[in-house]
Enzyme design. Structure first.
Site, short mmCIF file in Angstrom:
data_model
loop_
_atom_site.label_atom_id
_atom_site.label_comp_id
_atom_site.label_asym_id
_atom_site.label_seq_id
_atom_site.Cartn_x
_atom_site.Cartn_y
_atom_site.Cartn_z
N LEU A 229 0.82 -1.22 0.00
CA LEU A 229 0.00 0.00 0.00
C LEU A 229 0.86 1.27 0.00
O LEU A 229 1.70 1.47 0.88
CB LEU A 229 -0.93 -0.01 1.23
CG LEU A 229 -1.92 1.16 1.31
CD1 LEU A 229 -2.89 1.14 0.15
CD2 LEU A 229 -2.66 1.12 2.64
N ASP A 230 0.62 2.15 -0.97
CA ASP A 230 1.25 3.46 -1.03
C ASP A 230 2.78 3.39 -1.01
O ASP A 230 3.46 4.32 -0.57
CB ASP A 230 0.78 4.35 0.13
CG ASP A 230 -0.68 4.76 -0.04
OD1 ASP A 230 -1.19 4.65 -1.18
OD2 ASP A 230 -1.30 5.16 0.94
N ALA A 231 3.32 2.28 -1.48
CA ALA A 231 4.77 2.12 -1.44
C ALA A 231 5.35 1.91 -2.83
O ALA A 231 6.50 1.53 -2.98
CB ALA A 231 5.14 0.94 -0.54
#
Lengths: 286, 286, 286, 286
Positions: A229-231
């Site tokens: 996530l969001d990486a």
């Protein structure tokens, strides 16, 4: 057949002679190089990245011919490569929930002629933004999402996107975590935008926590979506300065401002074939 | 002999095959292209600009050999070109008057190892900054300038600069208008820094006038010096935001801040051979 | 009657006791000061400027009562002063020609609830933007302007604006020079936006000339309109960085981006009663 | 006795009448308010913050008299308050390790007259920066720190700082975690600078990890030191844009640039008594 411009994106292990091989090939085909950017790194990887924009003034060319011609060179250097003719506009789907700031920015810039693409559809898990979308003459697809139907809905998303031959998906404040099964068929083709803070505030209500900590800048990050996530690889980031007398609500408003400019730049660079993903980072040839 | 890196800067009328010719030449010499930037314009001129950074791992190479080898290619395309081996550090002279902010910034970054160059001397028309300069172990030359002796002093400047084989002159708040006779022998090699305002305030006391008009940003411009005052090709610009409660003195302080960061970036890019002048503009390959 | 918030803007010659007089007055009336900014200058003028935002929780208050009450204090210090109750939203007219970027930005932010005002009408000398305006449910007035009818049209503008009780006029890329007869009845109430360059390029085709000079930043300035063209008090300015590979067309696109964010901030501050004009400058209490 | 300027900083629970009480008090004492900033929040706390800068032209005043006079007002509203006469320059100690960029920036701005303070000493756990410090005519104290002697050294630090009546300690790249026993006697008086990234990279080698993630901006945060590492109230933050072709070493260089400008601004605002700490945030009256 394309008689105008195209962009060639290449990444491979760095070796002497790549630029010479590519540029000689293009020269012999009668192409005119408009711009050429190249970046090599010997940090760990020893990788080579290249973006060449060229015009092919001759007639009788087909994209598949150029692709076939270039294949031996690409094979020699074990290149990852893509050829993007300008005549083939990228087909874009925008996913939204209830917030319209990123959506409207993208649609306005598109209507103003700043984006070379076809925005084909807007998909939402809510009804709120239907009229904003149809006002631009675009189809709006509403798929309510619940915990139970999520995977099923994603299957229908994938069908719809495939059916319309979508090249890139912009999550323009789509407040759903997309599952690996959705990401896999659109690997490296899903762009997300989210707020960013210095320092980071992980978890719920980040603007409230940013307010409590008294941050002096509010940021946004546009990145490719990966399973973590969001990486995923960052395409663009920016910030706006704030002060103590911004309420949490005003911090959110500033966040909207920086989000919409960052997502617009990220999409622009993607549409212009300026972005290469390598590992968990991007090379952006501006 | 140079066994490490070099930069080749090229400008010429755009024609097909230039990139191929240059990169094939380098490949055949055994060079490894580290980075390559190229820019073409068909606005009026149809010009081609290129910067190639490469390493030559082989032995037995001399700079003059490479230059001799490359000459036929350069001639074929009527190139303006320069080859800059990294082993030959640029030799820099800094001219100052009484204000030290740009001088100290340049000397500090140089001492910190950020500038690949030899700062050879500092020249001033005043005595004030002698100890700041000698504290860095650098020679300080003081030439008082009057209306009467100005041209005579410039002749001595030229002799001194020639004698020390100076490649680039930075006017780091040198509050004298240099005459055409000084500019001519150092064409495209003199960098100046000056404040910039939106809108421009031509004439005396610009900070007072900026204060009176209530400007909200203070800027600085680094440019090459040409005969027309402050109208030469721009290398870099930047601004800092201000508000109504900055006094004229504080605007000046902000002006110093932005001037020193702009002149440092402009010099850095010049030292890294990233700047090509064409007509009255620059191409800066960052 | 207003039972919520108001802003008091004051400017006068600086004397001891003004803050005490104002704050004591408000205290005795039962007001709660929400924020108070004050700025004094002894540069030439010795002027005092103040913005007080307060709430009046009591009942039975009328605006005219407060104005009447405050008058003796204002008279004592010979203040220029204005009282702006939040309950009285400012009434805005937007003037446009053919370019929509500033208009759309303002309408979008307004619709998003970011501007506390009533946008009452859009006036244009062209037809092009009618549907963009009516799509927001706003009236669009088209007055074709020629050299011959210009003064006559301005009279009709004035009538229309007076009739609708307009407080502020935003020239959002209205490509007509307004005459003194139009400015006079709306003194300090007309906001204009225009591009700004470092250095300034006076005259026609500034973007082409900026391109030729190779500027590295593109700016915009929002200012009040005075009789001297583009020389009125500056409210806000900003810039975006560009490079050599921006064409003149792309510089224009960047110019549109910076113009729309600058005009939006300028209008926001005006609507929030943060802007005081003094001489040819503004005090902006942010 | 002080006959010139002073700053009064106040924080307390918000109530009607505070501004009136303070400004009336100052008026009656014959003070002239130069600038006055006030900020109230009803987010959770309902707090009131005020900064008043004033001049006391009269004679015969002593600081203790003013303090005594003001005490009843302060008590009435249960204020946290401090009075800072300009005549009493703040006494600053700078702590460094081996990196000089923040140190040199602070010393240069101080020597240029931009900081109204006495820099009294530089303390280091290494020898490297001795000559840089003594060149400015300042004492340099070297205390080698080991795991074993750390608390003992901190005791000697405290003695030295108390002995020299130090008001503020700047950790200008002091690469030691200071212990609670050191923080306690200098609560709210220790300013630290550290790099910041979007997203945050917790742990070792953040620049390498930022490089691997391909961040597009590099930031820095200046904050007060509290027991929780790098989590104290933020005074100032800023960023510089970077791109894929910055190596990890170049990211560090950019980090140094942004760190030195951020720490300088943070110290400036502290010296000008513009910073109030409340909870874990700051109010900075700029």
């Amino acid at each position: 057949m394309f008689t105008d411009k195209a962009v060639l994106l290449i990444s491979c292990i760095d070796k002497p002679g790549i630029v010479a091989a590519v540029s000689t090939y293009l020269y012999e085909k009668g192409a005119n190089i408009i711009s050429s950017d190249q970046y090599s790194t010997n940090y760990q990887e020893g990788m080579f990245f290249m973006r060449v924009e060229f015009s092919l003034p001759g007639e009788g060319w087909t994209l598949s011919q150029v692709e076939e011609d270039f294949k031996p060179i690409a094979d020699k250097y074990a290149m990852n490569w893509n050829l993007f003719p300008n005549s083939r506009k990228k087909r874009v789907a925008i996913f939204v929930s209830k917030e319209d700031h990123c959506l409207v920015e993208l649609l306005w810039q598109w209507k103003a002629g700043d984006f070379e693409c076809d925005i084909v559809m807007v998909v939402s898990n809510h009804e709120e933004l239907r009229s904003a979308v149809t006002g631009f003459g675009l189809p709006f697809y509403h798929f309510p999402v619940t915990k139970e139907n999520k995977l099923e809905v994603e299957k229908r998303h994938i069908e719809l996107l495939k059916e319309h031959d979508i090249d890139v998906i912009v999550l323009a404040k789509y407040m759903q975590i997309v599952s690996p099964g959705f990401i896999e068929p659109f690997k490296d083709k899903i762009i997300n935008i989210h707020h960013s803070f210095l320092p980071a505030f992980v978890g719920a209500k980040p603007y409230d926590r940013a307010y409590e900590r008294g941050v002096k800048i509010i940021g946004a990050t546009a990145h490719f979506v990966t399973e973590e996530l969001d990486a995923g690889p960052i395409i663009e980031q920016d910030i706006i300065r704030v002060s103590h007398d911004y309420s949490a609500a005003e911090l959110k408003r500033v966040g909207r401002m920086v989000e919409r400019s960052v997502i617009a730049r990220a999409l622009q660079w993607y549409l212009q074939n300026r972005v290469i993903i390598f590992g968990n980072k991007t090379i952006v040839f501006k």
